[in-house]
Design a protein around this motif. Structure first.
Motif, PDB file in Angstrom:
ATOM      1  N   ARG A 140      -6.484  -2.732  13.775  1.00 15.83           N
ATOM      2  CA  ARG A 140      -5.394  -1.830  14.133  1.00 15.83           C
ATOM      3  C   ARG A 140      -5.262  -0.651  13.168  1.00 15.83           C
ATOM      4  NH1 ARG A 140      -1.349  -5.147  13.543  1.00 15.83           N
ATOM      5  NH2 ARG A 140      -0.503  -4.259  11.620  1.00 15.83           N
ATOM      6  N   GLU A 141      -5.514  -0.862  11.869  1.00 15.59           N
ATOM      7  CA  GLU A 141      -5.245   0.179  10.886  1.00 15.59           C
ATOM      8  C   GLU A 141      -6.440   0.528  10.010  1.00 15.59           C
ATOM      9  OE1 GLU A 141      -1.483  -0.111   8.816  1.00 15.59           O
ATOM     10  OE2 GLU A 141      -0.732  -1.590  10.245  1.00 15.59           O
ATOM     11  N   ILE A 142      -7.048  -0.484   9.371  1.00 10.31           N
ATOM     12  CA  ILE A 142      -8.054  -0.177   8.356  1.00 10.31           C
ATOM     13  C   ILE A 142      -9.326   0.392   8.969  1.00 10.31           C
ATOM     14  CG2 ILE A 142      -9.555  -1.214   6.630  1.00 10.31           C
ATOM     15  CD1 ILE A 142      -7.278  -2.916   5.719  1.00 10.31           C
ATOM     16  N   ALA A 143      -9.831  -0.204  10.043  1.00  7.50           N
ATOM     17  CA  ALA A 143     -11.036   0.352  10.671  1.00  7.50           C
ATOM     18  C   ALA A 143     -10.802   1.764  11.188  1.00  7.50           C
ATOM     19  CB  ALA A 143     -11.524  -0.573  11.789  1.00  7.50           C
ATOM     20  N   PRO A 144      -9.676   2.054  11.887  1.00  5.27           N
ATOM     21  CA  PRO A 144      -9.444   3.442  12.291  1.00  5.27           C
ATOM     22  C   PRO A 144      -9.298   4.406  11.116  1.00  5.27           C
ATOM     23  CG  PRO A 144      -8.124   1.971  13.641  1.00  5.27           C
ATOM     24  CD  PRO A 144      -8.717   1.142  12.536  1.00  5.27           C
ATOM     25  N   LEU A 145      -8.686   3.966  10.027  1.00  6.36           N
ATOM     26  CA  LEU A 145      -8.583   4.840   8.855  1.00  6.36           C
ATOM     27  C   LEU A 145      -9.959   5.144   8.280  1.00  6.36           C
ATOM     28  CD1 LEU A 145      -5.476   3.298   7.035  1.00  6.36           C
ATOM     29  CD2 LEU A 145      -5.625   5.603   7.988  1.00  6.36           C
TER      30      LEU A 145
ATOM     31  N   ALA B 206       0.819  -1.207   0.000  1.00  9.77           N
ATOM     32  CA  ALA B 206       0.000   0.000   0.000  1.00  9.77           C
ATOM     33  C   ALA B 206       0.856   1.260   0.000  1.00  9.77           C
ATOM     34  CB  ALA B 206      -0.924   0.002   1.218  1.00  9.77           C
ATOM     35  N   LEU B 207       2.149   1.114  -0.238  1.00 13.70           N
ATOM     36  CA  LEU B 207       3.064   2.251  -0.213  1.00 13.70           C
ATOM     37  C   LEU B 207       2.658   3.319  -1.218  1.00 13.70           C
ATOM     38  CD1 LEU B 207       5.806   3.383   0.888  1.00 13.70           C
ATOM     39  CD2 LEU B 207       6.877   2.285  -1.098  1.00 13.70           C
ATOM     40  N   THR B 208       2.645   4.582  -0.766  1.00  6.77           N
ATOM     41  CA  THR B 208       2.412   5.712  -1.660  1.00  6.77           C
ATOM     42  C   THR B 208       3.463   6.784  -1.401  1.00  6.77           C
ATOM     43  OG1 THR B 208       0.897   6.826  -0.104  1.00  6.77           O
ATOM     44  CG2 THR B 208      -0.084   5.319  -1.704  1.00  6.77           C
TER      45      THR B 208
ATOM     46  N   TRP C 265       0.930   4.236   7.681  1.00  9.34           N
ATOM     47  CA  TRP C 265       1.975   5.136   7.187  1.00  9.34           C
ATOM     48  C   TRP C 265       2.147   5.016   5.685  1.00  9.34           C
ATOM     49  CZ3 TRP C 265       3.048   9.004  10.002  1.00  9.34           C
ATOM     50  CH2 TRP C 265       2.947   8.906  11.392  1.00  9.34           C
ATOM     51  N   ALA C 266       1.879   3.833   5.146  1.00 13.66           N
ATOM     52  CA  ALA C 266       2.037   3.675   3.700  1.00 13.66           C
ATOM     53  C   ALA C 266       1.092   4.583   2.920  1.00 13.66           C
ATOM     54  CB  ALA C 266       1.794   2.214   3.327  1.00 13.66           C
ATOM     55  N   LEU C 267      -0.136   4.759   3.407  1.00 13.92           N
ATOM     56  CA  LEU C 267      -1.128   5.557   2.682  1.00 13.92           C
ATOM     57  C   LEU C 267      -1.118   7.037   3.046  1.00 13.92           C
ATOM     58  CD1 LEU C 267      -4.244   3.196   2.720  1.00 13.92           C
ATOM     59  CD2 LEU C 267      -2.856   3.825   0.743  1.00 13.92           C
ATOM     60  N   LYS C 268      -0.300   7.430   4.010  1.00 16.71           N
ATOM     61  CA  LYS C 268      -0.380   8.807   4.484  1.00 16.71           C
ATOM     62  C   LYS C 268      -0.152   9.849   3.389  1.00 16.71           C
ATOM     63  CE  LYS C 268       0.485  11.657   8.510  1.00 16.71           C
ATOM     64  NZ  LYS C 268       0.339  12.930   7.785  1.00 16.71           N
ATOM     65  N   PRO C 269       0.844   9.703   2.490  1.00 13.77           N
ATOM     66  CA  PRO C 269       0.979  10.706   1.424  1.00 13.77           C
ATOM     67  C   PRO C 269      -0.277  10.844   0.570  1.00 13.77           C
ATOM     68  CG  PRO C 269       2.975   9.401   1.595  1.00 13.77           C
ATOM     69  CD  PRO C 269       1.964   8.740   2.482  1.00 13.77           C
ATOM     70  N   LEU C 270      -0.904   9.721   0.235  1.00 13.43           N
ATOM     71  CA  LEU C 270      -2.127   9.784  -0.566  1.00 13.43           C
ATOM     72  C   LEU C 270      -3.257  10.435   0.225  1.00 13.43           C
ATOM     73  CD1 LEU C 270      -3.569   6.993  -2.825  1.00 13.43           C
ATOM     74  CD2 LEU C 270      -5.035   8.111  -1.159  1.00 13.43           C
ATOM     75  N   LEU C 271      -3.402  10.055   1.491  1.00 24.34           N
ATOM     76  CA  LEU C 271      -4.495  10.608   2.296  1.00 24.34           C
ATOM     77  C   LEU C 271      -4.248  12.064   2.663  1.00 24.34           C
ATOM     78  CD1 LEU C 271      -5.256   7.529   4.570  1.00 24.34           C
ATOM     79  CD2 LEU C 271      -6.544   8.339   2.589  1.00 24.34           C
ATOM     80  N   ASP C 272      -2.983  12.461   2.817  1.00 25.54           N
ATOM     81  CA  ASP C 272      -2.688  13.880   3.028  1.00 25.54           C
ATOM     82  C   ASP C 272      -3.185  14.703   1.851  1.00 25.54           C
ATOM     83  OD1 ASP C 272      -1.527  13.511   5.492  1.00 25.54           O
ATOM     84  OD2 ASP C 272       0.537  13.565   4.755  1.00 25.54           O
ATOM     85  N   ALA C 273      -3.042  14.140   0.649  1.00 26.34           N
ATOM     86  CA  ALA C 273      -3.429  14.875  -0.563  1.00 26.34           C
ATOM     87  C   ALA C 273      -4.932  14.823  -0.820  1.00 26.34           C
ATOM     88  CB  ALA C 273      -2.668  14.326  -1.764  1.00 26.34           C
ATOM     89  N   PHE C 274      -5.558  13.670  -0.577  1.00 27.55           N
ATOM     90  CA  PHE C 274      -6.944  13.505  -1.028  1.00 27.55           C
ATOM     91  C   PHE C 274      -7.894  12.892  -0.002  1.00 27.55           C
ATOM     92  CE2 PHE C 274      -4.076  12.874  -4.713  1.00 27.55           C
ATOM     93  CZ  PHE C 274      -4.397  14.030  -5.408  1.00 27.55           C
ATOM     94  N   GLY C 275      -7.390  12.531   1.170  1.00 28.13           N
ATOM     95  CA  GLY C 275      -8.209  11.803   2.127  1.00 28.13           C
ATOM     96  C   GLY C 275      -9.435  12.543   2.621  1.00 28.13           C
TER      97      GLY C 275
END
Length: 495
Positions: A372-377, A261-263, A343-353
């Motif tokens: 741990r990650e997907i439900a909180p996101l 999921a790295l971005t 952390w892998a998706l943070k750049p994408l979510l910073d831009a469009f989340g």
């Protein structure tokens, strides 16, 4: 031997009775399949299915994988060799071999799907085994010659409202154009926008530069679109143009099977890597950075054109090198891997989340990240939704663990409903049946524990099975579905 009406419901009698009532609300709902891999030519050509072995066994890596784990090689099951080496061609021989090993699937989702299909679709109420192999084969072969068992007839009989196929940007969309030209009795189109069969934009083989043939596919994309794909800007322009073709063919979503999921969001660096890849000069982990940046580019494109983004990373493709070298991709050689999302998706979510025009559905093969990650996101970003349990997790126990892991943090309405994710067309009703029963069982427990009312649970069951998939995957309000012709009434159990 029929299917037990209480299969997958709780053992406790009181909770089981509640599950029955909840499930009853969903049994006649149309099937919505916004994420699948059925070949669109199946529907456009509408030819009779091949023999039972080539319908059920040869193309299904769920089945061939299990048999290979017990020493039955792919060539013995008719899987074509990429080296041109001989494989079994006699359908009855393949079927007998499969039937002799059917006991290997006891208690598995594969057996549950197949038993449902044999009984509810083809009217066989016996147990498959070595002693019944020929009886099954003859019965199935006879049915497959009948017009009622052609793909489009079964599509309507299954009460499928919409089925999404999956194509690469360099694939021909001609089967979808052919579907759009086919008239229907009720005025709904088979293809195109709002059609029964729609496409999905799947660009994986154009963004992974270490995938054999990548450079040639980039050039082919340029030829199709008339763009100069020797430049990174031209490559992006070609992908944007091709997405418009997919939208015209009915697409509402994109699908991305990146390894991780790295971005990262660095267009200049991505352009540099792209040009190095064309020259064959990538070093170290650079081949992982182009797909990571392209996820951000595709998110940007989704904001522009409205396609819903789907991401399902975490599969180490072709892990079994011997299988890959002998029989190619998608024959059961893939293995799940641990995956990071936060952390892998943070750049994408910073831009469009937080962009109201953006929507992304996250799948995983790593159960540890659900809570741990997907439900909180999904609970923390308006753009993020949780995809259904997928592939190795598409099972009764996997679905139950999924609900328990994500519900308390994300609720039901940050999930995207069920998708069957299958190439096996005849198994689609079986997979939806399992999901609806598992959800009814989970909701019944909440009712029995006085955490929900029965009316709330019934409403949630309908939303999970029907309304949420239509909403999250961009399919819009339902198109006044026709009255249901249930499978049971279409294929009555013989006296």
């Amino acid at each position: 031997m029929g299917l037990h009406p209480d299969r997958l419901f709780p053992a406790d009698e009181r909770t089981r009775a509640i599950a029955r009532e909840i499930h009853q609300r969903t049994t006649d709902l149309p099937l919505v399949s916004p994420h699948g891999h059925v070949d669109p030519r199946l529907m456009s050509q509408n030819r009779p299915f091949p023999d039972p072995a080539r319908l059920f066994v040869v193309p299904d890596h769920y089945l061939t994988r299990m048999l290979y784990s017990q020493g039955v090689t792919p060539d013995e099951l008719g899987v074509p060799s990429v080296k041109g080496e001989p494989s079994e061609v006699d359908g009855r021989t393949i079927w007998r071999r499969f039937a002799e090993h059917y006991h290997l699937f006891r208690g598995t989702p594969s057996k549950m799907w197949l038993d449902y299909t044999f009984a509810e679709v083809f009217g066989i109420y016996k147990q498959l085994g070595a002693d019944t192999a020929d009886e099954f084969y003859d019965h199935l072969s006879a049915r497959l010659t009948e017009p009622a068992y052609r793909p489009r007839a079964l599509f309507d009989r299954f009460n499928i409202e919409v089925l999404a196929t999956t194509e690469s940007p360099i694939d021909s969309l001609e089967p979808h154009a052919a579907l759009e030209a086919i008239p229907t009795a009720n005025g709904r189109r088979w293809g195109g926008r709002g059609g029964k069969v729609i496409t999905t934009f799947r660009p994986d083989n154009l963004v992974e530069p270490d995938w054999p043939g990548w450079k040639e596919r980039v050039e082919q994309l340029g030829e199709i679109t008339g763009e100069d794909t020797s430049t990174f800007d031209g490559f992006l322009a070609a992908l944007r143009k091709r997405r418009q073709d997919f939208i015209a063919a009915g697409a509402t979503t994109t699908d991305h099977g990146n390894r991780t999921a790295l971005t990262f969001d660095d267009p200049a660096k991505a352009a540099e890597i792209f040009h190095k890849a064309l020259k064959g000069d990538l070093e170290g982990r650079e081949h992982r950075l182009l797909p990571a940046h392209m996820l951000v580019e595709f998110a940007r494109m989704s904001v522009e054109d409205g396609l819903v983004m789907q991401l399902h990373p975490g599969s180490e493709r072709n892990h079994n090198q011997w299988l890959y070298e002998g029989w190619g991709r998608d024959v059961g050689g893939d293995i799940p891997d641990a995956t990071n999302y936060t952390w892998a998706l943070k750049p994408l979510l910073d831009a469009f989340g937080n962009n109201p025009r953006f929507k992304i559905v996250l799948y995983t093969l790593d159960e540890t990240v659900f809570s741990r990650e997907i439900a909180p996101l999904a609970g923390g970003y308006s753009s993020v939704f949780i995809g259904a349990p997928w592939w190795f997790l598409d099972s009764p126990e996997g679905m139950r663990r999924f609900r328990e892991a994500v519900h308390e943090t994300a609720g039901f309405y940050n999930t995207a409903g069920f998708v069957d994710d299958t190439r096996a067309f005849c198994s689609i009703p079986a997979r939806h049946d399992v999901a609806r029963r598992v959800d009814a069982a989970y909701l019944a427990r909440l009712v029995a524990e006085h955490r929900m009312t029965e009316s709330e649970a019934a409403e949630v069951a309908v939303d999970l099975a029907y309304n949420l998939p239509r909403k999250i995957y961009g399919l819009g309000p339902h198109p006044s579905p026709r009255p249901t012709d249930s499978l049971r009434s279409s294929f009555p159990k013989p006296e």
